[in-house]
Design a protein around this motif. Structure first.
Motif, PDB file in Angstrom:
ATOM      1  N   THR A  54     -12.700  -5.184  34.441  1.00 57.40           N
ATOM      2  CA  THR A  54     -13.092  -6.808  34.309  1.00 57.40           C
ATOM      3  C   THR A  54     -14.290  -7.275  33.589  1.00 57.40           C
ATOM      4  N   ARG A  55     -15.475  -6.370  33.925  1.00 58.01           N
ATOM      5  CA  ARG A  55     -16.683  -6.338  33.299  1.00 58.01           C
ATOM      6  C   ARG A  55     -16.418  -5.854  31.547  1.00 58.01           C
ATOM      7  N   ARG A  56     -15.775  -4.971  31.231  1.00 59.93           N
ATOM      8  CA  ARG A  56     -15.679  -4.624  30.029  1.00 59.93           C
ATOM      9  C   ARG A  56     -14.703  -5.652  29.346  1.00 59.93           C
ATOM     10  N   LEU A  57     -13.644  -6.042  29.832  1.00 60.75           N
ATOM     11  CA  LEU A  57     -12.756  -7.159  29.178  1.00 60.75           C
ATOM     12  C   LEU A  57     -13.729  -8.423  28.747  1.00 60.75           C
ATOM     13  N   ALA A  58     -14.566  -8.677  29.833  1.00 65.03           N
ATOM     14  CA  ALA A  58     -15.288 -10.223  29.758  1.00 65.03           C
ATOM     15  C   ALA A  58     -16.284  -9.864  28.482  1.00 65.03           C
ATOM     16  N   HIS A  59     -16.893  -8.775  28.574  1.00 66.11           N
ATOM     17  CA  HIS A  59     -17.650  -8.533  27.313  1.00 66.11           C
ATOM     18  C   HIS A  59     -17.139  -8.664  26.106  1.00 66.11           C
ATOM     19  N   LEU A  60     -15.956  -7.991  25.897  1.00 68.54           N
ATOM     20  CA  LEU A  60     -15.100  -7.817  24.595  1.00 68.54           C
ATOM     21  C   LEU A  60     -14.643  -9.385  24.286  1.00 68.54           C
ATOM     22  N   ILE A  61     -14.394 -10.214  25.351  1.00 64.19           N
ATOM     23  CA  ILE A  61     -14.087 -11.632  24.966  1.00 64.19           C
ATOM     24  C   ILE A  61     -15.227 -12.195  24.593  1.00 64.19           C
ATOM     25  N   ASP A  62     -16.425 -12.112  25.273  1.00 65.25           N
ATOM     26  CA  ASP A  62     -17.650 -12.653  24.822  1.00 65.25           C
ATOM     27  C   ASP A  62     -18.120 -12.412  23.258  1.00 65.25           C
ATOM     28  N   GLU A  63     -17.904 -11.195  23.113  1.00 61.10           N
ATOM     29  CA  GLU A  63     -18.251 -10.650  21.813  1.00 61.10           C
ATOM     30  C   GLU A  63     -17.354 -11.066  20.532  1.00 61.10           C
ATOM     31  N   GLY A  64     -16.111 -11.495  21.039  1.00 59.55           N
ATOM     32  CA  GLY A  64     -15.023 -12.113  19.942  1.00 59.55           C
ATOM     33  C   GLY A  64     -14.151 -11.097  19.655  1.00 59.55           C
ATOM     34  N   LEU A  65     -13.907  -9.903  20.351  1.00 61.65           N
ATOM     35  CA  LEU A  65     -13.147  -8.941  19.904  1.00 61.65           C
ATOM     36  C   LEU A  65     -11.708  -9.149  20.802  1.00 61.65           C
ATOM     37  N   PHE A  66     -11.582  -9.663  21.647  1.00 61.97           N
ATOM     38  CA  PHE A  66     -10.430 -10.372  22.311  1.00 61.97           C
ATOM     39  C   PHE A  66     -10.423 -11.554  22.634  1.00 61.97           C
ATOM     40  N   GLU A  67      -9.161 -12.259  22.778  1.00 68.54           N
ATOM     41  CA  GLU A  67      -9.105 -13.543  23.179  1.00 68.54           C
ATOM     42  C   GLU A  67      -7.962 -13.556  24.356  1.00 68.54           C
TER      43      GLU A  67
END
Length: 168
Positions: A54-67
Motif C-alpha cells: 500500500t505504501r509503495r503504490l501510494a509513493h509511486l502514484i505520488d511520484e507520477g509513475l502510476f495512475e
C-alpha cells in the motif's frame, strides 16, 4: 528507519532514485511491465505484506509513475496503470535485468529477456541516441547542466580530467 530524501539533490540519478523509492518499488514496476495492474496480483507475485505494498503504490502514484483507476465500485477496487513517466522507467529496469543476467550464476536464472514477436533472446545495451555508440565509463562523462554552480563545474572538470588522464 527513515530514509534520506534525494528530492533536493541536483543530480538526475539521485532524483530518479527518490522517485522510485526502493527495491520493492522497482519490483512492482517490473511486474507492471509484465501486465499486472491489481493490488492482489502484485501481492501474490511479490509475497509482499499488504501494508508495505500500500505504501509503495501510494509513493509511486505520488511520484507520477502510476495512475490509480477504479475498476469496481462495490466494493471499491482499483488498478494501478503505468503513466508515461512510469513507462519511461523500462530502460532502467532492463539495464538492471541485463546486469543481473551477467552476474547471477547461470543455473539460478529463471528468466531471460526475449523478443516478444520472435521469442529470440535479447541482450540489452545502452547506446547514445545520436551516434549509436555504446555508453561505457571510458567514453562517457558528466557535463554541467543548467543548475550547475561553480562547485559543480569544478567537480565535473576534475572528473573529466581524471578520465582523460590530465592533471587538474
Amino acid at each position: 528507519m527513515q530514509r534520506t530524501s534525494f528530492a533536493n539533490f541536483k543530480c538526475p540519478a539521485a532524483r530518479a532514485l527518490d522517485s522510485v523509492g526502493d527495491w520493492w518499488s522497482m519490483m512492482i514496476l517490473r511486474d507492471a511491465f509484465h501486465g499486472l495492474t491489481r493490488f492482489d496480483e502484485f501481492q501474490k507475485s511479490l509475497g509482499i505484506a499488504p501494508n508495505i505494498l500500500t505504501r509503495r503504490l501510494a509513493h509511486l502514484i505520488d511520484e507520477g509513475l502510476f495512475e490509480k483507476r477504479l475498476y469496481n465500485e462495490r466494493p471499491a477496487r482499483y488498478e494501478y496503470v503505468l503513466t508515461a513517466k512510469g513507462r519511461d522507467f523500462f530502460p532502467v529496469l532492463m539495464a538492471l535485468f541485463s546486469w543481473g543476467r551477467r552476474h547471477v550464476p547461470q543455473e539460478d536464472l529463471a528468466f531471460l529477456l526475449g523478443n516478444a514477436a520472435s521469442g529470440e533472446e535479447r541482450e540489452p545495451m545502452l547506446v547514445d541516441a545520436a551516434s549509436g555508440e555504446e555508453l561505457k565509463p571510458e567514453n562517457t562523462c558528466l557535463l554541467p547542466g543548467p543548475a550547475a554552480d561553480d562547485g559543480d563545474r569544478e567537480r565535473i572538470a576534475r572528473m573529466r580530467a581524471y578520465y582523460l588522464g590530465i592533471d587538474a
